[in-house]
Design a protein around this motif. Sequence first.
Motif, PDB file in Angstrom:
ATOM      1  N   LEU A   1       0.330  -4.616   4.669  1.00 38.27           N
ATOM      2  CA  LEU A   1       0.753  -5.639   3.708  1.00 38.27           C
ATOM      3  C   LEU A   1      -0.363  -6.623   3.415  1.00 38.27           C
ATOM      4  O   LEU A   1      -0.163  -7.571   2.639  1.00 38.27           O
ATOM      5  N   THR A   2      -1.516  -6.438   4.006  1.00 43.07           N
ATOM      6  CA  THR A   2      -2.648  -7.350   3.830  1.00 43.07           C
ATOM      7  C   THR A   2      -3.525  -6.899   2.672  1.00 43.07           C
ATOM      8  O   THR A   2      -3.433  -5.764   2.194  1.00 43.07           O
ATOM      9  N   GLN A   3      -4.388  -7.827   2.250  1.00 39.80           N
ATOM     10  CA  GLN A   3      -5.278  -7.523   1.114  1.00 39.80           C
ATOM     11  C   GLN A   3      -6.284  -6.442   1.492  1.00 39.80           C
ATOM     12  O   GLN A   3      -6.588  -5.559   0.695  1.00 39.80           O
ATOM     13  N   ASN A   4      -6.813  -6.512   2.693  1.00 36.45           N
ATOM     14  CA  ASN A   4      -7.812  -5.544   3.160  1.00 36.45           C
ATOM     15  C   ASN A   4      -7.224  -4.764   4.326  1.00 36.45           C
ATOM     16  O   ASN A   4      -6.549  -5.347   5.208  1.00 36.45           O
ATOM     17  N   ILE A   5      -7.473  -3.491   4.314  1.00 38.87           N
ATOM     18  CA  ILE A   5      -6.988  -2.656   5.403  1.00 38.87           C
ATOM     19  C   ILE A   5      -8.130  -1.815   5.960  1.00 38.87           C
ATOM     20  O   ILE A   5      -9.142  -1.573   5.299  1.00 38.87           O
ATOM     21  N   THR A   6      -7.972  -1.393   7.217  1.00 37.07           N
ATOM     22  CA  THR A   6      -8.948  -0.497   7.878  1.00 37.07           C
ATOM     23  C   THR A   6      -8.271   0.836   8.151  1.00 37.07           C
ATOM     24  O   THR A   6      -7.189   0.873   8.754  1.00 37.07           O
TER      25      THR A   6
ATOM     26  N   TRP B   1       0.836  -1.202   0.000  1.00 34.64           N
ATOM     27  CA  TRP B   1       0.000   0.000   0.000  1.00 34.64           C
ATOM     28  C   TRP B   1       0.864   1.242   0.000  1.00 34.64           C
ATOM     29  O   TRP B   1       1.997   1.227   0.474  1.00 34.64           O
ATOM     30  N   ASN B   2       0.311   2.322  -0.522  1.00 32.96           N
ATOM     31  CA  ASN B   2       1.110   3.535  -0.707  1.00 32.96           C
ATOM     32  C   ASN B   2       1.575   4.163   0.592  1.00 32.96           C
ATOM     33  O   ASN B   2       2.537   4.916   0.621  1.00 32.96           O
TER      34      ASN B   2
END
Length: 298
Positions: free
Chosen positions: A17-22, A11-12
């Motif tokens: 490093l996970t597929q989904n982030i909060t 992610w920028n």
Amino acid sequence: GGNGGPYSYSWNNGQFLTQNITVNPTSSASYSVIATDSAGCSSTTSVSLVTVLPPLSINATGDSVCPGQFATVVALASGGNGNYSFTLQPGNQQNNSGIFNFPVNTTQQYTITVSDGCTVLPAVTNATVSLFTIPLLSPVSPSYSACPQFCGTVSDSLLSSSAQISSWQWSLSNGMQSSGSAAQFCLNQSGSYDLTCSVVTVDGCTVSAVFNNYFTVFPMPNAAFSFVSAPLSTLDPVMQTINLSSSADTYYWNFGDSTISTEYSPTHRFARTGDYTITLLMTSNLGCVDSLKRNQYI
């Protein structure tokens, strides 16, 4: 896709490093991610925009009204998603417009809450509805009881603070009317009359008060009399009066020859012949007076 997993993600912001982030941004922000497959091949960049709505806020204004009138509280909301629901307390009134209209009889502060179904905490504000001050009417002049015809003048006790009053209207129960800070009524018919005073304040409030039996006009006696016979004989100059009066209690006769009587229907002997003016003055038990004069040749 690609050469299959396992996949890794970048992610920028470099924090995930996970597929989904909060995320919990305080303002609108863009997030981009690149996926890499098991062979080390990378995807194109995928961008997601997270829009943060403006904070929910509210302000409100209240009316100033005359007692018993309807007051309006207007609440204006901003921010959030725009799907507003307003609640007014006390009264638990609810609507989607933020405009509340209700009768009031006291100055009071109201609490208005707005929610949009999205913001965790509703926005809250207060608005005060105020009542204009109204005068307590009381005539300065005492009530009148008198014989007809009489004229009585009335004025209001608020004359010393008349800057609060813009107009006066006075009326009697017989239909007579007058305007101005003071009024005069002239009455010649017996009876009791109620007085009504209505004022309009500089704030537009109308206040009225009725004072029962403010004027009382006593009945007027009616003087009337005649003679047994006329003209009288010069040989026996005796006159018998016939009292035809009404509503009187005392009588005063003047026969025009320096003699008087307080009898109801006196008999009078004249000393010599001539023209005489006979006068009857009568008074009622309420002090009202009437009189009658008649000329008689003896």
